[in-house]
Design an enzyme around this catalytic site. Structure first.
Site, PDB file in Angstrom:
ATOM      1  N   GLU A 183      38.703  38.212  43.511  1.00 14.78           N
ATOM      2  CA  GLU A 183      38.913  36.889  42.899  1.00 14.78           C
ATOM      3  C   GLU A 183      39.448  35.885  43.916  1.00 14.78           C
ATOM      4  O   GLU A 183      40.041  34.874  43.543  1.00 14.78           O
ATOM      5  CB  GLU A 183      39.854  36.971  41.688  1.00 14.78           C
ATOM      6  CG  GLU A 183      39.669  38.183  40.792  1.00 14.78           C
ATOM      7  CD  GLU A 183      38.264  38.332  40.238  1.00 14.78           C
ATOM      8  OE1 GLU A 183      37.464  37.409  40.398  1.00 14.78           O
ATOM      9  OE2 GLU A 183      37.969  39.392  39.653  1.00 14.78           O
ATOM     10  N   ASP A 344      29.740  35.076  44.736  1.00 12.00           N
ATOM     11  CA  ASP A 344      29.343  36.372  44.203  1.00 12.00           C
ATOM     12  C   ASP A 344      27.868  36.569  44.529  1.00 12.00           C
ATOM     13  O   ASP A 344      27.032  35.710  44.216  1.00 12.00           O
ATOM     14  CB  ASP A 344      29.543  36.421  42.686  1.00 12.00           C
ATOM     15  CG  ASP A 344      30.997  36.596  42.298  1.00 12.00           C
ATOM     16  OD1 ASP A 344      31.754  37.205  43.084  1.00 12.00           O
ATOM     17  OD2 ASP A 344      31.375  36.139  41.211  1.00 12.00           O
TER      18      ASP A 344
END
Length: 727
Positions: A183, A344
């Site tokens: 994250e 991502d």
């Protein structure tokens, strides 16, 4: 060449979703990622066949699943089933555009199968090959993508980091210098662990750098060094937004493939039943025959040629926008402006089907614009001397920039369980230092269950309410598996066969990846590894509110005792949890409670903190005497001495009547009562000032004559009923 750099970073991650039982819906996430993201990205790397400056982070769960024979065989079955479904569909009466879309998928899925078999079913081989060719750089992330800011202990954070690196090295043959923190979460102190584990760079969100102290002179145009020397590369949100933004990003163009419309929901059940779940559940086939078209539910058929052409236009637009962005910062020197764009990986291909095509074409257009694509590792080689150092606060790339996604009313119940597991792991590892093979195997299995539970994916899924039941069930399952393994270990009921059966259910990580001693605290490690076991008996425990105070003799006594061969422990009020200095174990406690000076609440909190620390130590250390140096901690000292049936020695510098000669009332009376009780229960009372003798003897009626401390400094415990070996 244009002045400045571009650095693309792709993070490939999924939770560990490998199950022994067949037909698990979640396992299809892996098949989709292979088909839509991992292989298409490899196609582009192979097509370009030159150094790209890309950095690909592959998480340990993905690495392990790519290498898993069961996943590999099931993926082949998935591809073959999809090809069979396409052939069945092509036998139907179809509109020409629908048929063309299916023909495109037929070719594509055959290519996927050929590529998968070319790399002998293990795409780790492919990524490693292109790394060795110099086409891209590879890094990894922590073991299971745990959210580090919410970890209770340094040991847990280190285990996640170290285990992830071990797994990557086993598969790829080298240890990376960079690490993707899950994250993009950073918190102060994490950099020390990263540096000690050999990591030289990681990634943070833009606001983390903009709010750093001191403010970096290059803003987000360069990384900064953390206080421990780890380079923190900031995400450039302007450039990243060109790709991922739902408002201005490319993926929403009408010509691109529609993500949510799948063949499975456009057919009658009897037409597709054999390709669906045996229990009668529909799931995506991956055959999405429509394009975005517009914002309504009416979707036109996907036209591959249109989408292909659109990627060319968007790649050119992106390269031009990036060039203009760099030109706007061409005044920056030492180093030139760097645009870091972390994503991502699954955004490209899975969410945006044409994403890998776009990336390959964008690299070609960057060359046309004279823009150099560079990896963070190469950037640091060139410009390591040009980077500022700054203090960077906690931050993530999640919603609102902090931890809201991973702790809210939907998932906050998870944290207390994880914190309990951390504490229990520390205790289990400390209590079970004997290194027989069965015990070591059990400790590794316990850590494996903790790691599988701590994945940030579970609270993330609960926050988004997508497959929430699965996430909650998986989390609870690993908690229960941990508890059962712990129970059997404590009851000496474990067998190798039972542990092997547990591992087969979730065969994540090799035992060699997991180092149980990571969960030893600094003290536990010293006691268990550095010192002989016999030295951890007949120890002395000192209670000192201010250990470093020069006007009190506690630190001098502790050093003298340690130099004489004694095992000395100190509990003191301090921010640093543990340090070992001059042979003395010093444990710091922090007082919680009302921030009011000289109140009963504060004293209660102080004594509770000291008592808890002493109780924790007494589980692993055999004490022979308790020595208290402050009347403020007299209650805790008296309590632990009583609980453990140990002699109590008290040093008196002053008493309450001296500290508060003009005060009276309930608080003063209570403090005098506490002092008096402790002194009367002491085996020996030492005076540091003769002026305190009257208060001790007359006010507290201590039966034993108080002794002068300086006269007994060399042998302070010679008057104790159970004297130490030096007195």
């Amino acid at each position: 060449m244009r002045k400045g750099y571009f650095s693309l970073v792709l993070h490939a991650h999924l939770p560990y979703i490998r199950h022994e039982e067949a037909h698990r819906l979640e396992e299809r996430w892996m098949y989709e990622a292979i088909s839509e993201t991992y292989i298409p990205l490899l196609w582009e790397v192979d097509r370009l066949s030159r150094p790209l400056g890309w950095t690909v982070s592959i998480s340990p769960p993905v690495i392990e699943m790519l290498a898993d024979p069961l996943i590999q065989e099931r993926y082949i079955e998935h591809i073959e089933d999809t090809l069979r479904l396409i052939r069945q569909e092509l036998e139907r009466e179809l509109a020409q555009k629908e048929r063309d879309a299916l023909l495109f998928y037929q070719d594509r899925y055959q290519d996927l199968l050929n590529t998968f078999l070319h790399w002998e079913k293990d795409l780790n081989r492919a990524f490693r090959h292109y790394k060795e060719q110099g086409y891209l750089d590879l890094i990894t992330c922590t073991a299971t993508h745990g959210f580090s800011p919410h970890m209770l202990s340094e040991q847990a954070a280190r285990s996640e980091i170290q285990t992830g690196l071990n797994c990557f090295e086993r598969h790829y043959g080298f240890r990376p210098s960079g690490l993707w923190m899950p994250e993009c979460a950073y918190t102060p102190g994490l950099d020390r662990i990263l540096y000690e584990e050999g990591i030289r760079y990681t990634f943070v969100d833009e606001h983390s750098i903009l709010n750093a102290d001191p403010s970096p002179k290059h803003g987000i145009g360069a990384p900064v060094y953390s206080p421990h020397g780890v380079a923190l590369f900031p995400r450039d949100q302007i450039i990243s937004g060109k790709i991922w933004s739902s408002v201005i990003g490319y993926p929403g163009h009408p010509d691109y493939r529609e993500f949510y419309r799948d063949l499975a929901y456009d057919r009658e059940w009897d037409q597709i039943a054999e390709f669906m779940h045996p229990e009668g559940l529909r799931y995506d086939t991956g055959l999405k025959l429509h394009r975005v078209t517009g914002e309504t539910d009416q979707k036109d058929y996907y036209v591959r040629d249109w989408a292909w052409q659109r990627t060319s236009e968007h790649a050119a637009d992106f390269a031009q926008a990036l060039g203009e962005h760099l030109d706007a910062h061409q005044g920056q020197d030492f180093p030139p402006f760097l645009v870091t764009a972390p994503f991502d990986a699954e955004l490209f291909g899975h969410w945006w089907f044409e994403g890998p095509d776009f990336l390959g074409k964008a690299m070609e257009r960057l060359e046309d614009q004279g823009i150099e694509s560079i990896s963070p590792a190469i950037f640091l080689e060139r410009h390591f001397q040009d980077i500022d150092t700054a203090h960077v606060a906690m931050g993530t790339w999640g919603r609102k920039g902090y931890a809201e996604v991973w702790i809210n009313e939907r998932n906050d119940w998870m944290i207390r369980h994880l914190h309990q597991l951390e504490k229990r792991l520390a205790g289990i590892v400390a209590r079970n230092r004997h290194q027989d093979a069965l015990t070591v195997k059990a400790k590794r299995q316990l850590i494996r269950e903790y790691l599988l539970a701590v994945s940030s994916d579970w609270p993330f899924i609960l926050d988004g309410q997508t497959t929430a039941q699965y996430a909650a069930n998986r989390f609870r399952e690993h908690i229960l598996r941990f508890e059962e393994t712990e129970r059997r270990l404590d009851a000496e009921e474990l067998t190798v066969e039972w542990l092997d059966d547990r591992y087969r259910e979730y065969p994540f990580l090799q035992d060699s990846d997991i180092e149980p001693d990571v969960f030893l605290t600094a003290h536990d490690y010293y006691v268990a590894v550095k010192r002989e076991k016999s030295w951890n008996t007949d120890a002395i425990l000192l209670f000192v509110r201010q250990y470093d105070a020069s006007d009190r003799p506690a630190s001098e006594l502790a050093r003298r005792l340690a130099a004489a061969g004694e095992n000395v422990y100190v509990v003191t009020e301090h921010l640093e949890a543990y340090r070992f200095e001059e042979g003395v174990h010093v444990y710091g406690v922090q007082v919680t409670g009302l921030p009011l000076v000289q109140t009963y609440n504060q004293l209660a909190a102080l004594n509770l903190a000291f008592l808890r620390q002493a109780q924790a130590l007494s589980k692993i250390v055999d004490f022979a005497v308790i020595h208290n140096f402050n009347m403020e901690t007299a209650s805790a000292a008296q309590a632990i001495a009583k609980i453990k049936e140990l002699p109590l020695v008290s040093n008196v510098y002053d008493v309450e009547s001296e500290r508060s000669p003009d005060r009276s009332g309930g608080l003063v009376v209570a403090l005098k009562r506490l002092e008096g009780d402790a002194l009367r229960q002491s085996a020996v009372v030492y005076l540091e000032r003769e002026e305190s003798r009257h208060g001790v003897e007359q006010e507290y009626h201590v039966e034993k004559k108080p002794l002068r401390f300086e006269e007994n400094l060399e042998k302070p415990y010679q008057h104790v009923t159970n004297p130490k070996k030096n007195g």
